[in-house]
Design a protein around this motif. Sequence first.
Motif, PDB file in Angstrom:
ATOM      1  N   ALA A 216       6.673   6.963 -37.939  1.00  0.00           N
ATOM      2  CA  ALA A 216       5.669   6.868 -36.883  1.00  0.00           C
ATOM      3  C   ALA A 216       6.012   5.743 -35.912  1.00  0.00           C
ATOM      4  O   ALA A 216       5.930   5.915 -34.689  1.00  0.00           O
ATOM      5  N   LEU A 217       6.432   4.600 -36.452  1.00  0.00           N
ATOM      6  CA  LEU A 217       6.796   3.467 -35.590  1.00  0.00           C
ATOM      7  C   LEU A 217       8.026   3.788 -34.746  1.00  0.00           C
ATOM      8  O   LEU A 217       8.089   3.450 -33.564  1.00  0.00           O
ATOM      9  N   ARG A 218       8.999   4.455 -35.341  1.00  0.00           N
ATOM     10  CA  ARG A 218      10.196   4.840 -34.588  1.00  0.00           C
ATOM     11  C   ARG A 218       9.828   5.725 -33.398  1.00  0.00           C
ATOM     12  O   ARG A 218      10.338   5.542 -32.284  1.00  0.00           O
ATOM     13  N   LEU A 219       8.916   6.661 -33.618  1.00  0.00           N
ATOM     14  CA  LEU A 219       8.503   7.560 -32.550  1.00  0.00           C
ATOM     15  C   LEU A 219       7.677   6.841 -31.487  1.00  0.00           C
ATOM     16  O   LEU A 219       7.781   7.145 -30.295  1.00  0.00           O
ATOM     17  N   MET A 220       6.864   5.872 -31.918  1.00  0.00           N
ATOM     18  CA  MET A 220       6.111   5.076 -30.944  1.00  0.00           C
ATOM     19  C   MET A 220       7.046   4.273 -30.050  1.00  0.00           C
ATOM     20  O   MET A 220       6.838   4.169 -28.830  1.00  0.00           O
ATOM     21  N   LYS A 221       8.074   3.700 -30.653  1.00  0.00           N
ATOM     22  CA  LYS A 221       9.054   2.937 -29.881  1.00  0.00           C
ATOM     23  C   LYS A 221       9.822   3.854 -28.923  1.00  0.00           C
ATOM     24  O   LYS A 221      10.191   3.452 -27.814  1.00  0.00           O
ATOM     25  N   MET A 222      10.074   5.081 -29.346  1.00  0.00           N
ATOM     26  CA  MET A 222      10.740   6.048 -28.473  1.00  0.00           C
ATOM     27  C   MET A 222       9.839   6.384 -27.273  1.00  0.00           C
ATOM     28  O   MET A 222      10.296   6.478 -26.124  1.00  0.00           O
ATOM     29  N   ALA A 223       8.537   6.550 -27.550  1.00  0.00           N
ATOM     30  CA  ALA A 223       7.580   6.822 -26.478  1.00  0.00           C
ATOM     31  C   ALA A 223       7.526   5.651 -25.496  1.00  0.00           C
ATOM     32  O   ALA A 223       7.464   5.849 -24.272  1.00  0.00           O
ATOM     33  N   GLU A 224       7.568   4.440 -26.039  1.00  0.00           N
ATOM     34  CA  GLU A 224       7.565   3.243 -25.191  1.00  0.00           C
ATOM     35  C   GLU A 224       8.811   3.208 -24.307  1.00  0.00           C
ATOM     36  O   GLU A 224       8.733   2.902 -23.119  1.00  0.00           O
ATOM     37  N   LYS A 225       9.947   3.562 -24.876  1.00  0.00           N
ATOM     38  CA  LYS A 225      11.216   3.563 -24.138  1.00  0.00           C
ATOM     39  C   LYS A 225      11.157   4.510 -22.949  1.00  0.00           C
ATOM     40  O   LYS A 225      11.644   4.194 -21.857  1.00  0.00           O
ATOM     41  N   PHE A 226      10.536   5.680 -23.141  1.00  0.00           N
ATOM     42  CA  PHE A 226      10.458   6.674 -22.070  1.00  0.00           C
ATOM     43  C   PHE A 226       9.125   6.638 -21.318  1.00  0.00           C
ATOM     44  O   PHE A 226       8.849   7.520 -20.502  1.00  0.00           O
ATOM     45  N   ASN A 227       8.323   5.598 -21.598  1.00  0.00           N
ATOM     46  CA  ASN A 227       7.049   5.384 -20.906  1.00  0.00           C
ATOM     47  C   ASN A 227       6.107   6.584 -21.023  1.00  0.00           C
ATOM     48  O   ASN A 227       5.569   7.077 -20.037  1.00  0.00           O
ATOM     49  N   LYS A 228       5.909   7.061 -22.259  1.00  0.00           N
ATOM     50  CA  LYS A 228       5.011   8.172 -22.518  1.00  0.00           C
ATOM     51  C   LYS A 228       3.856   7.713 -23.399  1.00  0.00           C
ATOM     52  O   LYS A 228       4.052   6.927 -24.326  1.00  0.00           O
ATOM     53  N   PRO A 229       2.636   8.176 -23.114  1.00  0.00           N
ATOM     54  CA  PRO A 229       1.483   7.779 -23.943  1.00  0.00           C
ATOM     55  C   PRO A 229       1.605   8.293 -25.370  1.00  0.00           C
ATOM     56  O   PRO A 229       2.272   9.304 -25.629  1.00  0.00           O
TER      57      PRO A 229
END
Length: 318
Positions: A139-152
């Motif tokens: 879950a944290l890995r995916l949150m960081k990926m979302a942050e990288k691509f600026n997605k909610p």
Amino acid sequence: MKITFDFEKPLAELIQQIEKVKQVEDKNKLDMSATVAELEAKLEAAKKDIYANLTGWQKVQISRHPERPYTLQYIELMCDDFIELHGDRTVGDDKAIIGGFGTLNGQTVMFIGHQKGRNTKERQYRNFGMANPEGYRKALRLMKMAEKFNKPVVTLIDTPGAFPGLEAEERGQGEAIARNLLEMSVLKVPVICVIIGEGASGGALGIGIGDRVLMLDNSWYSVISPENCSTILWKTWENKERAAEVLKLTSTEMLKNKLIDGVIKEPLGGAHQDPVAMAAILKKQLLKDIKTLSEKNIDQLVTERIDKFCSMGVVNEG
């Protein structure tokens, strides 16, 4: 009503009466529409009366209804498309937590949520929605990926708790959840968390730190389940109804105590009565909140998120 609880028996009896009248009508070619209409009116009135006055334990029961929509069903009903992503890149892929990119009316969103099963085989495969440490690390890995691509980020919470097994503790269950609390509090994208069913303990909180924390009307959110609370306080499960009231775990009580930001109404009788309508309601709320949060400055967003959680609770010094 295929599956009914004790408090729903009057409704089941009325439904049975309606079916019998319709059978008589078909068999004897009689016009019994007036009788059917009268019974249906009684049924609607009974539904409104029962579901408007549910106790804490009754809401817990509805939150666990085996036909209640789970994360993947909501994603399927809400999203134009969805790409599931797997693994924590350390140990493996936890099937109790799913995640990936989906689109809501053209808006790309990172969805993360607990997933339960419909039958014995699925429940074992999903570990009854109880995640191991690798689930929270995924879950944290995916949150960081979302942050990288600026997605909610949208998290859908429905778990009886994090997996309590020895192997989970050996792999750092507590650390994994604590790491998520820290990282989610400073994540530089909008985060919306929705309790769609059960929200128990750190298992729920591990993906529950957001700018907006919402609950479906018949969900619950607490540090412990009513059964386990009853076992600790009274040495028996028999007082689970009393525990449910004392814990103040319903959406109404949680909002009253300022521990969540809003309650999403469900179709009459619960989300399982009309999953399509429930998904439409949830989608509308998510799009509204994503739009509002995306308009805020990211530093302001993070500061408000931290301040909100820091202000929870009361400390009495004496």
